[in-house]
Design a protein around this motif. Structure first.
Motif, PDB file in Angstrom:
ATOM      1  N   ARG A   1       0.857  -1.181   0.000  1.00 18.31           N
ATOM      2  CA  ARG A   1       0.000   0.000   0.000  1.00 18.31           C
ATOM      3  C   ARG A   1       0.890   1.226   0.000  1.00 18.31           C
ATOM      4  NH1 ARG A   1      -3.529   0.539   4.269  1.00 18.31           N
ATOM      5  NH2 ARG A   1      -1.937  -0.215   5.671  1.00 18.31           N
TER       6      ARG A   1
ATOM      7  N   LEU B   1       1.267   5.524   0.413  1.00 20.11           N
ATOM      8  CA  LEU B   1       0.765   6.834   0.831  1.00 20.11           C
ATOM      9  C   LEU B   1       1.791   7.883   0.404  1.00 20.11           C
ATOM     10  CD1 LEU B   1      -1.171   8.719   2.417  1.00 20.11           C
ATOM     11  CD2 LEU B   1       0.209   8.221   4.455  1.00 20.11           C
TER      12      LEU B   1
ATOM     13  N   ASN C   1      -4.517  11.460  10.111  1.00 22.53           N
ATOM     14  CA  ASN C   1      -4.737  11.024   8.721  1.00 22.53           C
ATOM     15  C   ASN C   1      -3.865   9.822   8.367  1.00 22.53           C
ATOM     16  OD1 ASN C   1      -5.091  14.425   7.441  1.00 22.53           O
ATOM     17  ND2 ASN C   1      -6.655  13.051   8.228  1.00 22.53           N
TER      18      ASN C   1
ATOM     19  N   ASP D   1      -5.128   6.751  10.306  1.00 22.43           N
ATOM     20  CA  ASP D   1      -6.375   6.262   9.694  1.00 22.43           C
ATOM     21  C   ASP D   1      -6.072   5.469   8.431  1.00 22.43           C
ATOM     22  OD1 ASP D   1      -7.760   7.532  11.715  1.00 22.43           O
ATOM     23  OD2 ASP D   1      -8.486   9.182  10.452  1.00 22.43           O
ATOM     24  N   TRP D   2      -5.192   6.004   7.578  1.00 20.07           N
ATOM     25  CA  TRP D   2      -4.852   5.315   6.332  1.00 20.07           C
ATOM     26  C   TRP D   2      -4.163   3.988   6.629  1.00 20.07           C
ATOM     27  CZ3 TRP D   2       0.061   3.968   4.558  1.00 20.07           C
ATOM     28  CH2 TRP D   2       0.067   3.367   3.299  1.00 20.07           C
TER      29      TRP D   2
ATOM     30  N   ASN E   1      -6.592   0.976   2.793  1.00 16.44           N
ATOM     31  CA  ASN E   1      -6.651   1.531   1.439  1.00 16.44           C
ATOM     32  C   ASN E   1      -5.318   1.302   0.737  1.00 16.44           C
ATOM     33  OD1 ASN E   1      -9.176   2.464   2.167  1.00 16.44           O
ATOM     34  ND2 ASN E   1      -8.438   4.508   2.651  1.00 16.44           N
TER      35      ASN E   1
ATOM     36  N   ALA F   1      -3.192   6.447  -1.281  1.00 10.92           N
ATOM     37  CA  ALA F   1      -3.772   7.715  -0.827  1.00 10.92           C
ATOM     38  C   ALA F   1      -2.711   8.796  -0.920  1.00 10.92           C
ATOM     39  CB  ALA F   1      -4.282   7.594   0.600  1.00 10.92           C
TER      40      ALA F   1
END
Length: 110
Positions: free
Chosen positions: A68, A70, A91, A94-95, A100, A103
């Motif tokens: 993943r 970010l 933030n 949370d990610w 996810n 992001a």
């Protein structure tokens, strides 16, 4: 762990997640911090466009490998539109826990 594509700034193997902190100029973020130089304009555009293309290839490879990604953009950390530190940490947390695959901070507004 095998070497990952690109050079992530932070790696969280347990979450199979990586974070890149990107300079808005060097990685062509479309924000108020991107100011093109007034000299050698074409050279700079080619250089920065090549950086951006390489970033996209690296991100795609990481995603294909199940990682993943970010992106934290410079403008989220400094300048007139920076986010408060507690909001950034929230933030990111949370990610990291949401699962996810990709992001950006700040999020791209379409």
């Amino acid at each position: 762990m095998a070497a990952l594509p690109g050079k992530p700034d932070l790696v969280f193997p347990r979450h199979k997640a990586v974070i890149f902190v990107q300079g808005c100029f060097w990685h062509q973020h479309q924000c108020t911090m991107l100011h093109w130089p007034k000299t050698r304009v074409e050279w700079w555009r080619q250089k920065i466009s090549a950086n951006r293309a390489r970033d996209e290839v690296v991100q795609d490879k990481l995603l294909e490998l199940g990682w993943r990604v970010l992106l934290i953009w410079e403008c989220a950390l400094k300048g007139k539109n920076k986010r408060p530190p507690d909001q950034l940490v929230s933030n990111i947390s949370d990610w990291l826990h949401a699962g996810n695959s990709f992001a950006e901070l700040p999020a791209v507004v379409v």
